[in-house]
Design an enzyme around this catalytic site. Structure first.
Site, PDB file in Angstrom:
ATOM      1  CB  VAL A  67      12.047  37.328  51.071  1.00 26.79           C
ATOM      2  CG1 VAL A  67      11.843  38.612  50.276  1.00 26.79           C
ATOM      3  CG2 VAL A  67      13.498  36.900  51.004  1.00 26.79           C
ATOM      4  CG  ASP A  68       6.574  41.156  53.146  1.00 28.60           C
ATOM      5  OD1 ASP A  68       5.639  40.376  53.434  1.00 28.60           O
ATOM      6  OD2 ASP A  68       6.399  42.290  52.685  1.00 28.60           O
ATOM      7  CE  LYS A  69       1.940  38.080  48.200  1.00 25.97           C
ATOM      8  NZ  LYS A  69       1.581  39.246  47.329  1.00 25.97           N
ATOM      9  CB  THR A  70       2.781  42.647  49.653  1.00 21.71           C
ATOM     10  OG1 THR A  70       1.947  41.515  49.452  1.00 21.71           O
ATOM     11  CG2 THR A  70       2.152  43.871  49.005  1.00 21.71           C
TER      12      THR A  70
ATOM     13  CB  VAL B  67      14.297  41.088  53.021  1.00 24.61           C
ATOM     14  CG1 VAL B  67      14.338  42.374  52.189  1.00 24.61           C
ATOM     15  CG2 VAL B  67      15.680  40.458  53.091  1.00 24.61           C
TER      16      VAL B  67
END
Length: 557
Positions: A262-265, A461
């Site tokens: 999963v990406d953060k921003t 994601v």
């Protein structure tokens, strides 16, 4: 298929439709042909997504650059003609045309399209900048370090194409089964017609009729549509639930996921900073601190400044622009209230003004360790207070990750270009298993490849251009549809149009239910055929019963 001696779905369909035509079932032939053609159209829908993704990426880089030479006024030059070492000028609000190093000027650059950083990065002489990122408030002069075809953005574009080409095509189980089923049935029918009369002196008329009945019941109409019909229904149901799935094979994949990156921003978080803590110091109160900070930031377009102003408004603080307001590029702002000077800016600016104390230093260390950005407010004598900001975790993120683990996802990993402290603070809040911070796009791809090697079926994601190569390389790429960039959405196999991470567990459950229905359809189709084959050998079946059974099985499927 016959020429290659490799019977496939197309041959199976030809036999099915031809069989229906031969026995006069024109409506059935047309229906099956239509349903199969529709399923092929849905599968072909995603073929052009690489072209669209690359086009969206190319739009990020400006076509020309302002080149400075020998002190003459800057002139527009196509980026492909700008040589390494040339100096280009980037004005406020413009996209940086090529990778390079800042030689003159300072300010903030929004690097989210490339690195995924949630807050614009401060830039001063000597700092690196990337093509496709957006310059903030200052004028920058940049010495080009990479040619147009070798920039970070250009490498992202290449990786998207390479990752897509490496993805193996998923062959349906029915295709593989048909390779054995079709020739076996034809051989069996031929044997039924010839062997009893030739070997056991059976009547030719009776056994040829039984062979025809066998061919009719073996006509694989129900079997052929068992997968496409379920897939069409699943795609439609997903669309109604705000999940855009780009083809049948991507409905099947979520059922098998073992790990999720999963990406953060913009994915785990909202993608914009919000005030999370206000610490008044030296006799000042919260209202006064917010009034000063908002007044000093009133004319700034910096995301941190806008967040402070929005927070002050929610607290009922009237925002009045400071007198004699002036910006200090890359550092902060200075203004006056009732004849007294106040300032707001970064901790570095506070240190330059000589107002740093042990108490303030200790509080700042705690805030920055928690991954927060800090705006310091002070006057000509001391620091008036600290305002901490952070990129807020999406409300649905924690529940979504908890549900993923309950559904059997072994590992949830956060991959981000942001700094380690910010990443770990968000990861702890969201409940992910591991964190990889400070990653460039190619490093995200390597991290996804490592997960694929370890777990097999992995989803990625993300929402940014920097996520596009990793989305393409994962077993299943999932983009945040509402806030995501065009490149991420077009590259991904699935888009969550409501930006609701809770749709990811829903998609896994939906996929598993779809696969269960497909298995039921296939088993039912084959069982009906097996029963009628036995009845045919025993002499209890007729051509009309076979037609009815085949049509009924198709309708039930």
């Amino acid at each position: 298929a016959l020429k290659r001696l490799r019977p496939d779905m197309n041959l199976l369909m030809t036999v099915a439709v031809a069989g229906a035509v031969v026995i006069g079932e024109w409506a059935e032939a047309a229906t099956v042909a239509f349903l199969f053609a529709l399923s092929l159209e849905l599968e072909a829908w995603s073929v052009g997504r690489v072209r669209r993704a690359v086009a969206a990426l190319l739009d990020l880089a400006p076509p020309t650059a302002r080149v400075v030479a020998d002190g003459r006024p800057d002139r527009e030059v196509p980026v492909k003609d700008v040589a390494v070492g040339a100096v280009v000028v980037v004005r406020p609000g413009e996209r940086i045309p090529l990778d390079g190093k800042v030689t003159k000027g300072s300010g903030h650059v929004n690097q989210a399209p490339i690195t995924g950083e949630s807050v614009p990065a401060p830039k001063r002489p000597g700092d690196d900048v990337f093509a496709g990122t957006v310059n903030g408030e200052g004028v920058l002069e940049v010495a080009v370090t990479r040619a147009a075809n070798d920039t970070t953005l250009a490498r992202i574009i290449r990786m998207v194409g390479e990752s897509q080409s490496r993805r193996a095509a998923s062959e349906r189980w029915v295709d593989q089964f048909a390779a054995l089923y079709t020739p076996a049935v034809m051989a069996l029918a031929l044997a039924v017609a010839l062997v009893p009369p030739l070997v056991f002196a059976g009547g030719w008329g009776e056994w040829v009729y039984r062979a025809l009945v066998l061919l009719v019941i073996a006509c694989p109409c129900a079997l052929v549509i068992s997968t496409p019909v379920s897939i069409v229904a699943a795609l439609a149901a997903a669309a109604r639930n705000g999940v855009l799935v780009k083809g049948g094979m991507f409905i099947e994949l979520p059922a098998t996921l073992k790990a999720v990156a999963v990406d953060k921003t913009g994915t785990l978080t909202e993608g914009r900073p919000v005030v999370v803590e206000v610490v008044p110091l030296n006799g000042h109160d919260e209202g006064e601190l917010l009034e000063r900070a908002a007044g000093l930031e009133a004319r700034s377009e910096h995301p941190l400044a806008r967040a402070v102003i929005e927070y002050a408004a929610t607290k009922g603080v009237a925002v009045t622009t400071a007198e004699d307001l002036r910006a200090v590029p890359g550092k902060g702002a200075v203004g006056r209230w009732q004849g007294r000077e106040f300032w707001a800016g970064s901790p570095r600016y506070m240190a330059e003004r000589g107002h740093e104390t042990d108490d303030v230093r200790g509080r700042l260390a705690v805030m920055t360790a928690a991954g927060r950005s800090v705006v310091v407010v002070g006057n000509d004598k001391h620091v008036c207070g600290l305002i901490a900001l952070a990129d807020a975790v999406r409300p649905a993120a924690k529940d979504a990750i908890r549900e993923l683990k309950a559904l059997g996802v072994v590992r949830v990993v956060m991959l981000t270009g942001d700094n380690e402290a910010t990443a770990r603070a968000v990861a702890q809040d969201a409940g992910v298993d591991a964190v990889r911070a400070g990653l460039l796009p190619e490093e995200k791809v390597a991290a996804v490849e490592a997960l694929v090697a370890e777990y097999g079926s992995v989803a990625m994601v993300g929402d940014g251009v920097n996520d596009a190569p990793a989305l393409a390389r994962a077993s299943l790429g999932i983009a945040m549809g509402a806030a995501g960039t065009d490149a991420a959405i077009e590259t991904a196999d699935v888009a969550l149009m409501s930006d609701d991470l809770g749709k990811l567990p829903w998609l896994i459950r939906h996929s598993r239910r779809t696969m269960s229905v497909i298995r039921q359809n296939v088993a039912f189709s084959l069982t009906v055929k097996a029963v009628f084959m036995i009845l045919t050998f025993a002499g209890y079946s007729s051509l009309w019963a076979a037609i009815a059974a085949d049509t009924g099985a198709s309708l039930l499927v």
